[in-house]
Design a protein around this motif. Sequence first.
Motif, PDB file in Angstrom:
ATOM      1  N   LEU A 164      -8.076   1.586 -11.308  1.00 32.78           N
ATOM      2  CA  LEU A 164      -6.934   0.718 -11.616  1.00 32.78           C
ATOM      3  C   LEU A 164      -6.647  -0.237 -10.472  1.00 32.78           C
ATOM      4  N   ASP A 165      -6.785   0.234  -9.235  1.00 34.84           N
ATOM      5  CA  ASP A 165      -6.556  -0.659  -8.096  1.00 34.84           C
ATOM      6  C   ASP A 165      -7.656  -1.715  -7.981  1.00 34.84           C
ATOM      7  N   LEU A 166      -8.875  -1.367  -8.349  1.00 34.31           N
ATOM      8  CA  LEU A 166      -9.941  -2.379  -8.357  1.00 34.31           C
ATOM      9  C   LEU A 166      -9.653  -3.428  -9.426  1.00 34.31           C
ATOM     10  N   PHE A 167      -9.131  -3.003 -10.560  1.00 34.95           N
ATOM     11  CA  PHE A 167      -8.759  -3.946 -11.622  1.00 34.95           C
ATOM     12  C   PHE A 167      -7.652  -4.888 -11.147  1.00 34.95           C
ATOM     13  N   ARG A 168      -6.649  -4.334 -10.459  1.00 29.55           N
ATOM     14  CA  ARG A 168      -5.509  -5.165 -10.056  1.00 29.55           C
ATOM     15  C   ARG A 168      -5.799  -5.988  -8.810  1.00 29.55           C
ATOM     16  N   GLY A 169      -6.864  -5.623  -8.076  1.00 25.48           N
ATOM     17  CA  GLY A 169      -7.272  -6.419  -6.936  1.00 25.48           C
ATOM     18  C   GLY A 169      -6.674  -6.026  -5.609  1.00 25.48           C
ATOM     19  N   GLY A 170      -6.080  -4.832  -5.522  1.00 27.53           N
ATOM     20  CA  GLY A 170      -5.518  -4.368  -4.262  1.00 27.53           C
ATOM     21  C   GLY A 170      -5.031  -2.938  -4.390  1.00 27.53           C
ATOM     22  N   GLN A 171      -4.984  -2.233  -3.278  1.00 25.94           N
ATOM     23  CA  GLN A 171      -4.570  -0.840  -3.304  1.00 25.94           C
ATOM     24  C   GLN A 171      -3.059  -0.738  -3.460  1.00 25.94           C
ATOM     25  N   SER A 172      -2.609   0.027  -4.438  1.00 26.42           N
ATOM     26  CA  SER A 172      -1.194   0.128  -4.758  1.00 26.42           C
ATOM     27  C   SER A 172      -0.539   1.392  -4.211  1.00 26.42           C
ATOM     28  N   ARG A 173      -1.346   2.419  -3.909  1.00 31.36           N
ATOM     29  CA  ARG A 173      -0.802   3.704  -3.450  1.00 31.36           C
ATOM     30  C   ARG A 173      -1.907   4.474  -2.749  1.00 31.36           C
TER      31      ARG A 173
ATOM     32  N   TRP B  90     -14.136   8.934   0.912  1.00 37.00           N
ATOM     33  CA  TRP B  90     -14.630   7.563   1.034  1.00 37.00           C
ATOM     34  C   TRP B  90     -13.812   6.605   0.168  1.00 37.00           C
ATOM     35  N   ARG B  91     -14.009   5.334   0.434  1.00 33.81           N
ATOM     36  CA  ARG B  91     -13.446   4.264  -0.365  1.00 33.81           C
ATOM     37  C   ARG B  91     -14.520   3.721  -1.313  1.00 33.81           C
ATOM     38  N   PRO B  92     -14.120   3.006  -2.355  1.00 35.71           N
ATOM     39  CA  PRO B  92     -15.107   2.513  -3.318  1.00 35.71           C
ATOM     40  C   PRO B  92     -16.232   1.687  -2.713  1.00 35.71           C
ATOM     41  N   GLU B  93     -15.908   0.855  -1.729  1.00 39.60           N
ATOM     42  CA  GLU B  93     -16.947  -0.013  -1.170  1.00 39.60           C
ATOM     43  C   GLU B  93     -18.027   0.779  -0.429  1.00 39.60           C
ATOM     44  N   GLN B  94     -17.675   1.931   0.120  1.00 36.11           N
ATOM     45  CA  GLN B  94     -18.669   2.754   0.812  1.00 36.11           C
ATOM     46  C   GLN B  94     -19.685   3.322  -0.161  1.00 36.11           C
TER      47      GLN B  94
ATOM     48  N   ALA C  77     -19.611  -2.166 -22.357  1.00 31.72           N
ATOM     49  CA  ALA C  77     -18.280  -2.463 -22.883  1.00 31.72           C
ATOM     50  C   ALA C  77     -17.178  -1.734 -22.133  1.00 31.72           C
ATOM     51  N   ILE C  78     -17.546  -0.769 -21.287  1.00 31.84           N
ATOM     52  CA  ILE C  78     -16.516   0.020 -20.611  1.00 31.84           C
ATOM     53  C   ILE C  78     -16.523  -0.153 -19.095  1.00 31.84           C
ATOM     54  N   ILE C  79     -17.482  -0.899 -18.575  1.00 35.89           N
ATOM     55  CA  ILE C  79     -17.561  -1.106 -17.130  1.00 35.89           C
ATOM     56  C   ILE C  79     -17.359  -2.583 -16.809  1.00 35.89           C
ATOM     57  N   GLU C  80     -16.432  -2.849 -15.885  1.00 35.25           N
ATOM     58  CA  GLU C  80     -16.223  -4.197 -15.361  1.00 35.25           C
ATOM     59  C   GLU C  80     -16.495  -4.167 -13.866  1.00 35.25           C
ATOM     60  N   HIS C  81     -16.495  -5.324 -13.234  1.00 39.19           N
ATOM     61  CA  HIS C  81     -16.842  -5.415 -11.813  1.00 39.19           C
ATOM     62  C   HIS C  81     -15.823  -6.262 -11.050  1.00 39.19           C
ATOM     63  N   THR C  82     -15.587  -5.888  -9.820  1.00 42.10           N
ATOM     64  CA  THR C  82     -14.768  -6.712  -8.936  1.00 42.10           C
ATOM     65  C   THR C  82     -15.561  -7.947  -8.533  1.00 42.10           C
ATOM     66  N   ALA C  83     -14.890  -8.862  -7.862  1.00 42.81           N
ATOM     67  CA  ALA C  83     -15.561 -10.086  -7.422  1.00 42.81           C
ATOM     68  C   ALA C  83     -16.731  -9.796  -6.499  1.00 42.81           C
TER      69      ALA C  83
END
Length: 210
Positions: A49-58, A25-29, A145-151
């Motif tokens: 890391l790809d969620l942090f950067r805002g797009g899939q890199s690999r 699965w992908r994260p959104e699922q 302190a260790i969890i962030e969220h995408t838009a």
Amino acid sequence: MSDRLPPGGIVLDADELDARWADAWRPEQVAERLNGVSAPWCVVAGWALDLFRGGQSRPHGDLEIAVPAEGFAEVRDRFPEYVCDAVGSGQIWAKAGAEALAATRQTWLRDPASGQFLFDVFRERHEGGTWICRRDESLRLPYNAIIEHTADGIPYLVPELVLLFKAKETRPKDQADFDGIVPLLSQARRDTLSGWLARVHPGHPWLARQ
């Protein structure tokens, strides 16, 4: 996680593992199914890391999430149509019972109809709302302190910690992730990563490249 592994574990070769992770699965699922759970879960590893950067890199061979060990049941209950296999030391315990779960910290969610693995759950050590690093138990941080969220609200582990875990093996993909992410980090984040690397992996080559 206990020091003694129970009987009944099986070993799958690399080709079979790759084939059975082909429909991961992908994260959104996962995020859609876990919406509203109280346990502070997050996407980890390369996808984080790809969620942090805002797009899939690999390409990603799997999807990994982490949850406090005591919150695992709440996560598992959101996927009643699938089964949970415990994983540890290169072995897999299908439809893991209490003994196998107690002896391991990883769980692969599996579609019983197809045999495909969907995502990996790390059951992490914690004390209440405090996360405990499995590489250095003295490194303890509150979950907020260790969890962030995408838009759009998908939780992910902060990149400094993702890279700390990737530093242990430094496979080609880990080095590529480091090279791609560090330029995106603020100086404060770089300083934090350097401090953790020096603490957990003294002398690591990444310390000279920030």
